[in-house]
Design a protein around this motif. Structure first.
Motif, PDB file in Angstrom:
ATOM      1  N   GLU A 602       0.800  -1.231  -0.059  1.00  0.00           N
ATOM      2  CA  GLU A 602       0.006  -0.057   0.157  1.00  0.00           C
ATOM      3  C   GLU A 602       0.750   1.353  -0.183  1.00  0.00           C
ATOM      4  O   GLU A 602       0.537   2.388  -0.621  1.00  0.00           O
ATOM      5  N   THR A 622      -9.623  -1.071  -6.790  1.00  0.00           N
ATOM      6  CA  THR A 622      -8.736  -1.676  -5.901  1.00  0.00           C
ATOM      7  C   THR A 622      -9.250  -2.576  -4.770  1.00  0.00           C
ATOM      8  O   THR A 622     -10.383  -2.194  -4.338  1.00  0.00           O
ATOM      9  N   GLU A 623      -8.680  -3.350  -4.292  1.00  0.00           N
ATOM     10  CA  GLU A 623      -8.823  -4.199  -2.970  1.00  0.00           C
ATOM     11  C   GLU A 623      -7.743  -4.602  -2.168  1.00  0.00           C
ATOM     12  O   GLU A 623      -6.389  -4.425  -2.588  1.00  0.00           O
ATOM     13  N   SER A 624      -8.105  -5.150  -1.084  1.00  0.00           N
ATOM     14  CA  SER A 624      -6.872  -5.546   0.076  1.00  0.00           C
ATOM     15  C   SER A 624      -7.087  -6.815  -0.125  1.00  0.00           C
ATOM     16  O   SER A 624      -7.791  -7.617   1.150  1.00  0.00           O
ATOM     17  N   GLU A 626      -4.859  -8.570   1.608  1.00  0.00           N
ATOM     18  CA  GLU A 626      -4.161  -9.022   2.877  1.00  0.00           C
ATOM     19  C   GLU A 626      -3.801  -7.650   3.367  1.00  0.00           C
ATOM     20  O   GLU A 626      -3.506  -6.781   2.745  1.00  0.00           O
ATOM     21  N   PRO A 627      -3.674  -7.474   4.811  1.00  0.00           N
ATOM     22  CA  PRO A 627      -3.126  -6.252   5.106  1.00  0.00           C
ATOM     23  C   PRO A 627      -1.940  -5.593   4.738  1.00  0.00           C
ATOM     24  O   PRO A 627      -1.075  -6.407   4.545  1.00  0.00           O
ATOM     25  N   ALA A 630      -2.141  -3.989  -1.576  1.00  0.00           N
ATOM     26  CA  ALA A 630      -3.176  -3.530  -2.443  1.00  0.00           C
ATOM     27  C   ALA A 630      -3.428  -4.634  -3.566  1.00  0.00           C
ATOM     28  O   ALA A 630      -2.322  -4.719  -4.443  1.00  0.00           O
TER      29      ALA A 630
END
Length: 680
Positions: A602, A622-624, A626-627, A630
């Motif tokens: 990110e 966009t998506e996440s 995992e922490p 991105a």
């Protein structure tokens, strides 16, 4: 330390049991000192003299001339050593990201990994990403903090940095040895587990707190050891080393070793590898049991070409025993062949040292396997054994080439075929639309390597040319065209008149031919001729030279002559009619658009979004996954993606993962289309 190179330099280390083998990959970014560390280990083990050379100007892990000229490793190199009656297959890997396929192959062949980090530089994002991948695969790991003699950071500071960079728990990373200094100069180390001194220092007290912390970490997963530790019992070294191996194998403890480029840390690391690292029998890999008497199961790790001895295949044996003169089957998917194993050798730099056999768990070289490719499985005929392959990065950098001379052209195809069979990260494409020969590489350094191998190994000189993206053209609106061919020069003439109507079709429709001729204006036998002429002209284009697509061409009228009309005349007239229609309409240039997926930390998302916008990209979202990570999806014209892999690596410090897939062709903006031949 005595120089034992004379006794061992001509003889390769051997092992008759998997328990006496350790397979270890050295990984880390360029400049971390992996190759120098490999030389130090070879000197400490007595494999070479103190100069760390096996031949004049050649290091123990050099293989190709390009490595010596550019002082950069380009492929994995195996250096077999012997210590404490244990054979260590040390696998040195390239640090440059273009040769990531070599790192993946090395990790697949090894049973443990040593991450080499430099105390002079921050831990790179690429090294952090590789650590996470090894964590996902449960690969046992240790850390070498290198270059302490020229360090900007202390050993303790680097351990703290590693904790943060690799996301480690408080008890996961522990120093196994602690550096001893004379002023600012490291002169040796002390073993926290054994209390032994290494290097120049004499007796030096070991920190009780540091040792107890290490012992507690080793005992953490073993109830018996923990009970003895809590009870205050003095644990013996053998029990602690057994516990250490269990913890390393379970990836619950990662030992750290200090080192520098003068050789400090080499003996310590050899001790750690032989007493704490897992043997091939201890690590389950989805392969048959690691039994020298079991069925043969081996895998080709790397294939290297040599201008003198030909192809050399590096093989990891998982089960059984590989011996010369045996018949083996080689398989990869649908491809299956049988070959005889010639003499086996053990690699050492550019040298190949003869060995009698390779037992389960060992690594050896096999020469002259004509069909071998990386990932191929070797097994006993009629007894196939499946083995997983390792992931290979997709080559995304196009390099268009042309043979320099006719002689080069005659040899080019065979040379590229051989290179592609040896290098799984190289894809060779003969583009049917642009008619260019394109090498798809992982980056500029990889492309440079491929071109040098063509020149030096195969004697083929090529020129790089601008890579062309396959453009197309189409009609923006309906139009009519008239084609008239009348030639009379004595004897048989040529006569054909064709009238067509052209209308655009939806994207992806191609070229559709229809006819609405009435009254026999065009005789039935010549209608197929008109159709051929339309398709031939569409393939060549009507204004820009790019193929014409997504139109319907309808034959509506024409004329013929009873004597002078022919198939060729009507084909030519059809082409003239199509070009005439183009002169009465707007012809648009279409460019290919790719669906792009970028996975990026990110912290670099803003830079990636800005760069894609400058490339005319349309971000879809966009998506996440995992922490801190991105996943970005976008549509980007392929004209803007030529050097994108190189530039994306630069703006994300090598941490982004990029994939592309052709989506469709769409009209190019007018200001750009003018440069590519748009016609009104």
């Amino acid at each position: 330390m005595p120089d034992r190179s004379a006794a061992r330099s001509r003889q390769a280390p051997t092992a008759d049991s998997p328990d006496r083998i350790r397979n270890v990959a050295l990984v880390g970014c360029s400049g971390s000192g992996k190759t120098t560390l490999t030389e130090s280990l070879a000197v400490a083990a007595g494999a070479v003299g103190r100069a760390g050379r096996v031949a004049e100007g050649t290091t123990v892990s050099d293989y190709e001339g390009i490595e010596q000229r550019h002082r950069r490793s380009v492929q994995l190199s195996v250096v077999p050593l012997e210590w404490n009656d244990i054979k260590i297959n040390l696998i040195d890997t390239p640090g440059h990201p273009d040769f990531d396929a070599e790192v993946r192959a090395a990790l697949h062949a090894a049973d443990a990994a040593i991450f080499v980090v430099s105390a002079t530089d921050p831990i790179s994002a690429a090294t952090r990403a590789l650590w996470r991948e090894c964590d996902d695969e449960a690969i046992p790991r240790a850390i070498v903090v290198n270059k302490l003699d020229v360090a900007r950071h202390s050993f303790d500071d680097m351990l703290t940095d590693c904790h943060v960079a690799f996301g480690l728990g408080p008890d996961t990373l522990r120093a196994m040895f602690y550096p001893v200094y004379d002023g600012d100069r490291p002169i040796g180390s002390m073993g926290l587990l054994t209390g032994r001194s290494y290097g120049e220092p004499g007796p030096c007290p070991v920190s009780t707190e540091a040792r107890e912390s290490l012992v507690e970490a080793i005992s953490g997963q073993d109830d018996t050891l923990m009970e003895r530790f809590i009870a205050g019992e003095q644990l013996d070294t053998a029990s602690l080393q057994e516990g250490l191996t269990r913890e390393i194998l379970a990836c619950t403890l990662h030992p750290a070793v200090p080192a520098d480029e003068t050789g400090i840390g080499a003996v310590e690391l050899l001790e750690l590898i032989t007493t704490g690292f897992p043997a091939p029998t201890q690590r389950g890999r989805g392969a048959p049991p690691c039994d020298p008497d079991g069925p043969l199961a081996a895998q080709v790790v790397r294939v290297a070409g040599d201008s003198y001895v030909g192809r050399i295949s590096l093989v990891r044996v998982y089960s059984g025993t590989l011996r010369p003169d045996t018949i083996v089957a080689l398989a990869d998917g649908d491809r299956d062949s049988r070959e005889r194993i010639p003499a086996l050798t053990s690699p050492f730099g550019k040298q190949q040292r003869p060995v009698g056999e390779a037992v389960a768990g060992d690594i050896a070289s096999v020469g002259k396997l004509a069909t071998a490719q990386p990932g191929d499985v070797l097994y006993e005929p009629d007894h196939p054994v499946p083995l997983d392959r390792w992931p290979t990065p997709t080559p995304l950098l196009p390099v268009a080439i042309e043979a320099h001379t006719r002689t080069d052209d005659d040899k080019l195809s065979q040379a590229l075929s051989r290179l592609a069979s040896e290098d799984p990260a190289l894809r060779v494409e003969q583009n049917p639309e642009t008619h260019q020969l394109v090498l798809w590489c992982t980056g500029e350094a990889h492309a440079e390597l491929v071109l040098e191998r063509l020149r030096t190994r195969h004697g083929v000189q090529v020129d790089t040319v601008e890579h062309r993206v396959p453009l197309e053209e189409t009609f923006a609106g309906p139009a009519k065209g008239h084609g008239r061919l009348v030639k009379q020069s004595g004897g048989h003439g040529q006569y054909a008149v064709v009238d067509v109507e052209v209308e655009p079709l939806p994207v992806g429709s191609g070229v559709v031919f229809a006819e609405k001729v009435v009254g026999g204006a065009v005789p039935r036998q010549f209608i197929p001729s008109v159709e051929k002429g339309v398709y031939a002209q569409a393939e060549k284009g009507v204004t820009t030279g790019y193929p014409l697509v997504d139109v319907q061409v309808t034959l509506v009228d024409g004329k013929a002559h009873s004597v002078d009309s022919s198939d060729a005349a009507f084909q030519a007239a059809a082409g003239l009619a199509l070009r005439d229609a183009a002169s009465h309409s707007t012809v648009r240039v279409l460019e290919p658009v790719a669906a792009v997926r970028v996975i990026v930390p990110e912290e670099h998302l803003g830079a990636v979004l800005g760069d894609l916008s400058a490339r005319r990209g349309r971000v879809l979202g966009t998506e996440s996954p995992e922490p801190g990570v991105a996943l970005l999806r976008a549509e980007v014209p392929e004209l803007e993606l030529g050097r994108y892999p190189v530039e994306l690596r630069a703006i994300t410090q090598g941490t982004a993962d990029f994939a592309r897939q052709y989506l469709r062709h769409e009209p190019m903006p007018e200001n750009l289309a003018a440069r590519y031949g748009e016609s009104d």
